[in-house]
Design a protein around this motif. Sequence first.
Motif, mmCIF file in Angstrom:
data_model
loop_
_atom_site.group_PDB
_atom_site.id
_atom_site.type_symbol
_atom_site.label_atom_id
_atom_site.label_comp_id
_atom_site.label_asym_id
_atom_site.label_seq_id
_atom_site.Cartn_x
_atom_site.Cartn_y
_atom_site.Cartn_z
ATOM 1 N N GLY A 129 -4.996 -1.919 6.141
ATOM 2 C CA GLY A 129 -4.348 -1.099 5.119
ATOM 3 C C GLY A 129 -4.621 0.376 5.287
ATOM 4 O O GLY A 129 -3.799 1.222 4.924
ATOM 5 N N THR A 168 -5.964 3.370 -4.048
ATOM 6 C CA THR A 168 -4.791 2.700 -3.480
ATOM 7 C C THR A 168 -5.180 1.402 -2.786
ATOM 8 O O THR A 168 -4.577 0.347 -3.022
ATOM 9 C CB THR A 168 -4.086 3.628 -2.481
ATOM 10 O OG1 THR A 168 -3.692 4.830 -3.141
ATOM 11 C CG2 THR A 168 -2.862 2.950 -1.889
ATOM 12 N N LEU A 169 -6.199 1.481 -1.919
ATOM 13 C CA LEU A 169 -6.642 0.282 -1.212
ATOM 14 C C LEU A 169 -7.400 -0.674 -2.138
ATOM 15 O O LEU A 169 -7.206 -1.877 -2.096
ATOM 16 C CB LEU A 169 -7.537 0.680 -0.033
ATOM 17 C CG LEU A 169 -6.855 1.319 1.177
ATOM 18 C CD1 LEU A 169 -7.889 1.769 2.183
ATOM 19 C CD2 LEU A 169 -5.883 0.360 1.825
ATOM 20 N N GLU A 198 0.815 -1.219 0.000
ATOM 21 C CA GLU A 198 0.000 0.000 0.000
ATOM 22 C C GLU A 198 0.847 1.267 0.000
ATOM 23 O O GLU A 198 0.535 2.228 -0.704
ATOM 24 C CB GLU A 198 -0.942 0.013 1.216
ATOM 25 C CG GLU A 198 -2.049 -1.010 1.179
ATOM 26 C CD GLU A 198 -1.670 -2.277 1.922
ATOM 27 O OE1 GLU A 198 -0.460 -2.432 2.235
ATOM 28 O OE2 GLU A 198 -2.564 -3.112 2.171
#
Length: 317
Positions: free
Chosen positions: A253, A187-188, A144
């Motif tokens: 995350g 992103t996640l 991440e």
Amino acid sequence: MLRYIGKRILLAIPTLLIVAVISFAMIRMIPGGPAVNYLGITATPETVAEINARLGLDRSIAEQFLEFLKGICTGDFGTSFVYNRPVMSLILEKLPVTLQLTGCAVLVSILMGIPLGLAAAMKRGSWMDQGITALAVCGVAIPEFWLSLMLVQFISLPVAWFPTGGYAAMGEGFLPWLRHILLPAITLGFIFSAVMCRMTRSAMIDVLSQDYIKTARAKGQKEWIVMMLHAFRNAMIPVITVVGISICSLIGGAVVVEQIYSIPGIGRLFINAIMDRDYPLFQGLVFYLGAFVVVVNLLVDMICVLLNPKISLGDHS
């Protein structure tokens, strides 16, 4: 079905009790105790005794645990050292931000992972399948923090529309909120869409090899009907299980992503609690995150039962 759901709810209660024991024990296992670690070199016998009295650490372990369980039932995790506010009010204040980020990330992963997994399963062995599989492998391998930094470097900085950090509440307008939440959600979501893609492909390939699929095709039904009405529904059960696991993993995350993008959510609050040695806040967050995982898994079990009622007959009664 109702009997199965009732059993799952009852099994969640001892699981939550185990989470409470772990979060309670983690603080007490710190060498020197919470008070000494919080005060550092300024610790004196008087100040340590004062902090222990504030936290109730001067009582027996049994009394402390019963008080902790009472606090869980009433929503009272004590008062934060740093913020001087009730821990529960801090969690409830930051929770909507993390839920928005997690919800958007799940949406991104579903919109990316499931269609790609379906396409790979339908074109099994083709160049499309190989390309999607390679992309999924890369997605699983990317951490991440690295993806966050790359998106900031190559998207946020060149394109002024995407901020490099910060957060805008939905009350400030949908577009400002979307600008701040989109890159962290991508992103996640991108990383977990790779997991979802591989699971969707595997589940669909397994279902498509079943006899009832061959029968449906032999009857002359259109391919999209066979895929969506017959195969996809049965393949959804392992996919939904992965979605539940992904939601739990996304919370972990979010700790990294919220720190990089300066998003004031639960993840960043957790980091601050560790750095500031804010033990009441840390203890409350540990229990909250553990309880969140238990509740999500319970909801996933219920959804799987609704999709396939035969699951409730696992006891062969």
